[in-house]
Design an enzyme around this catalytic site. Structure first.
Site, PDB file in Angstrom:
ATOM      1  N   ARG A 150       1.080  -1.433  -0.274  1.00  0.00           N
ATOM      2  CA  ARG A 150       0.070  -0.113  -0.396  1.00  0.00           C
ATOM      3  C   ARG A 150       0.988   1.090   0.034  1.00  0.00           C
ATOM      4  O   ARG A 150       0.203   2.257  -0.295  1.00  0.00           O
ATOM      5  CB  ARG A 150      -1.235  -0.096   1.118  1.00  0.00           C
ATOM      6  CG  ARG A 150      -1.978  -1.168   0.911  1.00  0.00           C
ATOM      7  CD  ARG A 150      -2.659  -0.814   1.891  1.00  0.00           C
ATOM      8  NE  ARG A 150      -1.950  -1.916   2.958  1.00  0.00           N
ATOM      9  CZ  ARG A 150      -1.835  -2.840   3.558  1.00  0.00           C
ATOM     10  NH1 ARG A 150      -2.648  -3.547   2.736  1.00  0.00           N
ATOM     11  NH2 ARG A 150      -1.430  -3.314   4.279  1.00  0.00           N
TER      12      ARG A 150
ATOM     13  N   GLU B 282       6.494 -11.365  13.982  1.00  0.00           N
ATOM     14  CA  GLU B 282       5.667 -11.409  15.138  1.00  0.00           C
ATOM     15  C   GLU B 282       6.346 -13.798  15.200  1.00  0.00           C
ATOM     16  O   GLU B 282       6.456 -14.029  16.840  1.00  0.00           O
ATOM     17  CB  GLU B 282       3.845 -11.983  15.079  1.00  0.00           C
ATOM     18  CG  GLU B 282       3.434 -12.469  16.462  1.00  0.00           C
ATOM     19  CD  GLU B 282       1.756 -12.201  16.006  1.00  0.00           C
ATOM     20  OE1 GLU B 282       0.873 -12.964  16.761  1.00  0.00           O
ATOM     21  OE2 GLU B 282       1.428 -11.224  15.385  1.00  0.00           O
TER      22      GLU B 282
END
Length: 181
Positions: free
Chosen positions: A64, A101
């Site tokens: 994006r 993560e």
């Protein structure tokens, strides 16, 4: 309708609960991008603080950040540099690891994308933990860029990304924030 006020742009961001996993409130800007006046106002607001700066390139983080970064570069009348996931660039590239993560990933940019001392603005849609943005700043600094700032549509301040960039001496400009996410 004037869409330059923060609350109007904020209304164009769709929230998707429990995506990509339970407990996450995903902030989807595709609805903002698809709204012509909203998109135009968003780009204008992302670029505005840097109109009087000597920005020579905008670096956008995949994916994006490409959409927003290209439009901001056009507004600032400067070049655009893509920062991509590892293995996506065709010419010789340099990379920077960052923690996810669930492991480690790498972003890259062409080693000849910018010149030493070149003023560069970092652009992406959202700053959360700041891991990718921090890696992008480090990557730009490897090429001795002068990172003049970073601009994002959304800040998730509870996750600390803006503070993380501030520790690197990078001022963050954001259009809106969502607390508790």
């Amino acid at each position: 309708m004037n869409l330059t006020a923060e609350f109007n742009l904020r209304d164009l961001v769709r929230t998707i609960p429990d995506y990509p996993k339970p407990g996450i409130m995903f902030r989807d800007i595709t609805t903002l991008l698809g709204h012509a006046n909203g998109f135009r106002a968003c780009v204008e607001q992302l670029a505005r603080p840097f109109l009087d700066r000597r920005v020579q390139s905008v670096a956008g983080i995949e994916a994006r950040g490409f959409i927003l970064g290209g439009a901001v570069a056009d507004r600032l009348r400067c070049g655009f540099v893509p920062i991509r996931k590892k293995g996506k660039l065709p010419a010789k590239a340099i990379g920077q690891e960052y923690e996810l993560e669930y492991g480690i990933d790498v972003i890259e940019m062409h080693e000849d994308a910018i010149s030493a001392g070149e003023p560069v603005l970092l652009v992406d849609d959202l700053i959360a933990t700041g891991g990718t943005a921090e890696a992008a700043v480090k990557l730009l600094r490897m090429l001795r860029a002068d990172v003049v700032g970073a601009t994002f549509v959304i800040d998730l301040p509870d996750l600390g990304g803006s503070a993380r960039l501030a520790k690197l001496g990078i001022a963050c400009h954001t259009l809106m924030s969502f607390e508790g996410d």
